[in-house]
Write a protein that holds these residues in place. Structure first.
Motif, PDB file in Angstrom:
ATOM      1  N   VAL A  22     -12.258  12.222  20.191  1.00 52.75           N
ATOM      2  CA  VAL A  22     -11.568  11.564  19.078  1.00 52.75           C
ATOM      3  C   VAL A  22     -11.143  10.182  19.537  1.00 52.75           C
ATOM      4  O   VAL A  22     -10.597  10.030  20.641  1.00 52.75           O
ATOM      5  CB  VAL A  22     -10.336  12.405  18.656  1.00 52.75           C
ATOM      6  CG1 VAL A  22      -9.559  11.711  17.561  1.00 52.75           C
ATOM      7  CG2 VAL A  22     -10.769  13.784  18.218  1.00 52.75           C
ATOM      8  N   PRO A  23     -11.377   9.144  18.732  1.00 53.28           N
ATOM      9  CA  PRO A  23     -10.943   7.801  19.143  1.00 53.28           C
ATOM     10  C   PRO A  23      -9.431   7.750  19.355  1.00 53.28           C
ATOM     11  O   PRO A  23      -8.667   8.401  18.642  1.00 53.28           O
ATOM     12  CB  PRO A  23     -11.350   6.915  17.958  1.00 53.28           C
ATOM     13  CG  PRO A  23     -12.363   7.704  17.209  1.00 53.28           C
ATOM     14  CD  PRO A  23     -12.075   9.139  17.457  1.00 53.28           C
ATOM     15  N   ALA A  24      -9.000   6.953  20.326  1.00 55.29           N
ATOM     16  CA  ALA A  24      -7.580   6.887  20.672  1.00 55.29           C
ATOM     17  C   ALA A  24      -6.747   6.294  19.542  1.00 55.29           C
ATOM     18  O   ALA A  24      -5.590   6.663  19.362  1.00 55.29           O
ATOM     19  CB  ALA A  24      -7.403   6.065  21.945  1.00 55.29           C
ATOM     20  N   ASP A  25      -7.319   5.378  18.778  1.00 54.96           N
ATOM     21  CA  ASP A  25      -6.548   4.712  17.724  1.00 54.96           C
ATOM     22  C   ASP A  25      -6.724   5.375  16.364  1.00 54.96           C
ATOM     23  O   ASP A  25      -6.374   4.790  15.332  1.00 54.96           O
ATOM     24  CB  ASP A  25      -6.936   3.246  17.640  1.00 54.96           C
ATOM     25  CG  ASP A  25      -8.374   3.055  17.210  1.00 54.96           C
ATOM     26  OD1 ASP A  25      -9.173   4.002  17.386  1.00 54.96           O
ATOM     27  OD2 ASP A  25      -8.709   1.972  16.696  1.00 54.96           O
ATOM     28  N   LEU A  26      -7.221   6.582  16.334  1.00 51.67           N
ATOM     29  CA  LEU A  26      -7.471   7.263  15.071  1.00 51.67           C
ATOM     30  C   LEU A  26      -6.178   7.465  14.280  1.00 51.67           C
ATOM     31  O   LEU A  26      -6.136   7.243  13.067  1.00 51.67           O
ATOM     32  CB  LEU A  26      -8.148   8.609  15.320  1.00 51.67           C
ATOM     33  CG  LEU A  26      -8.493   9.403  14.060  1.00 51.67           C
ATOM     34  CD1 LEU A  26      -9.518   8.646  13.232  1.00 51.67           C
ATOM     35  CD2 LEU A  26      -9.017  10.783  14.426  1.00 51.67           C
ATOM     36  N   VAL A  27      -5.109   7.845  14.956  1.00 51.59           N
ATOM     37  CA  VAL A  27      -3.832   8.077  14.271  1.00 51.59           C
ATOM     38  C   VAL A  27      -3.311   6.778  13.680  1.00 51.59           C
ATOM     39  O   VAL A  27      -2.843   6.742  12.537  1.00 51.59           O
ATOM     40  CB  VAL A  27      -2.802   8.694  15.251  1.00 51.59           C
ATOM     41  CG1 VAL A  27      -1.433   8.794  14.605  1.00 51.59           C
ATOM     42  CG2 VAL A  27      -3.270  10.060  15.705  1.00 51.59           C
ATOM     43  N   LEU A  28      -3.401   5.685  14.421  1.00 50.57           N
ATOM     44  CA  LEU A  28      -2.922   4.392  13.921  1.00 50.57           C
ATOM     45  C   LEU A  28      -3.730   3.935  12.703  1.00 50.57           C
ATOM     46  O   LEU A  28      -3.167   3.468  11.709  1.00 50.57           O
ATOM     47  CB  LEU A  28      -2.992   3.332  15.025  1.00 50.57           C
ATOM     48  CG  LEU A  28      -2.048   3.547  16.201  1.00 50.57           C
ATOM     49  CD1 LEU A  28      -2.305   2.496  17.276  1.00 50.57           C
ATOM     50  CD2 LEU A  28      -0.613   3.499  15.739  1.00 50.57           C
ATOM     51  N   ARG A  29      -5.047   4.088  12.789  1.00 54.64           N
ATOM     52  CA  ARG A  29      -5.891   3.690  11.652  1.00 54.64           C
ATOM     53  C   ARG A  29      -5.600   4.542  10.432  1.00 54.64           C
ATOM     54  O   ARG A  29      -5.524   4.026   9.306  1.00 54.64           O
ATOM     55  CB  ARG A  29      -7.365   3.789  12.025  1.00 54.64           C
ATOM     56  CG  ARG A  29      -7.802   2.732  13.009  1.00 54.64           C
ATOM     57  CD  ARG A  29      -9.288   2.739  13.211  1.00 54.64           C
ATOM     58  NE  ARG A  29      -9.786   4.101  13.476  1.00 54.64           N
ATOM     59  CZ  ARG A  29     -11.010   4.384  13.867  1.00 54.64           C
ATOM     60  NH1 ARG A  29     -11.870   3.417  14.051  1.00 54.64           N
ATOM     61  NH2 ARG A  29     -11.381   5.622  14.085  1.00 54.64           N
ATOM     62  N   ALA A  30      -5.414   5.838  10.625  1.00 52.13           N
ATOM     63  CA  ALA A  30      -5.109   6.729   9.497  1.00 52.13           C
ATOM     64  C   ALA A  30      -3.754   6.373   8.887  1.00 52.13           C
ATOM     65  O   ALA A  30      -3.595   6.378   7.661  1.00 52.13           O
ATOM     66  CB  ALA A  30      -5.129   8.176   9.963  1.00 52.13           C
TER      67      ALA A  30
END
Length: 83
Positions: A22-30
């Motif tokens: 899972v990309p590390a910045d997935l939570v930030l982008r979401a």
């Protein structure tokens, strides 16, 4: 093997495989996307309420000027023409 059993076996095979990274910045982008969607919905809701309020005010002004509930005056028939 029935269709349901085949699908279940396929799902089990997919779950047994290693999970993708899972990309590390997935939570930030979401979170950013969710914030944008929330702001757009709030803006749309505010615009619709403003439009509704303007329509109600316009109707009230029209009704107070036009008196659509009043019975129009009765028109008399023209005098008969003499030949």
């Amino acid at each position: 093997m029935s269709g349901a059993e085949r699908r279940e076996a396929e799902v089990r095979r997919m779950l047994d495989l290693p999970h993708p990274a899972v990309p590390a910045d997935l939570v930030l982008r979401a979170a950013e996307r969710g914030g944008r969607l929330l702001r757009r919905r709030r803006l749309a809701r505010a615009l619709l309420w403003t439009l509704l309020a303007a329509a109600v005010i316009a109707f009230a002004v029209w009704a107070s000027v036009a008196h659509p509930w009043a019975i129009p005056p009765r028109e008399t028939t023209p005098p008969p023409e003499i030949w």
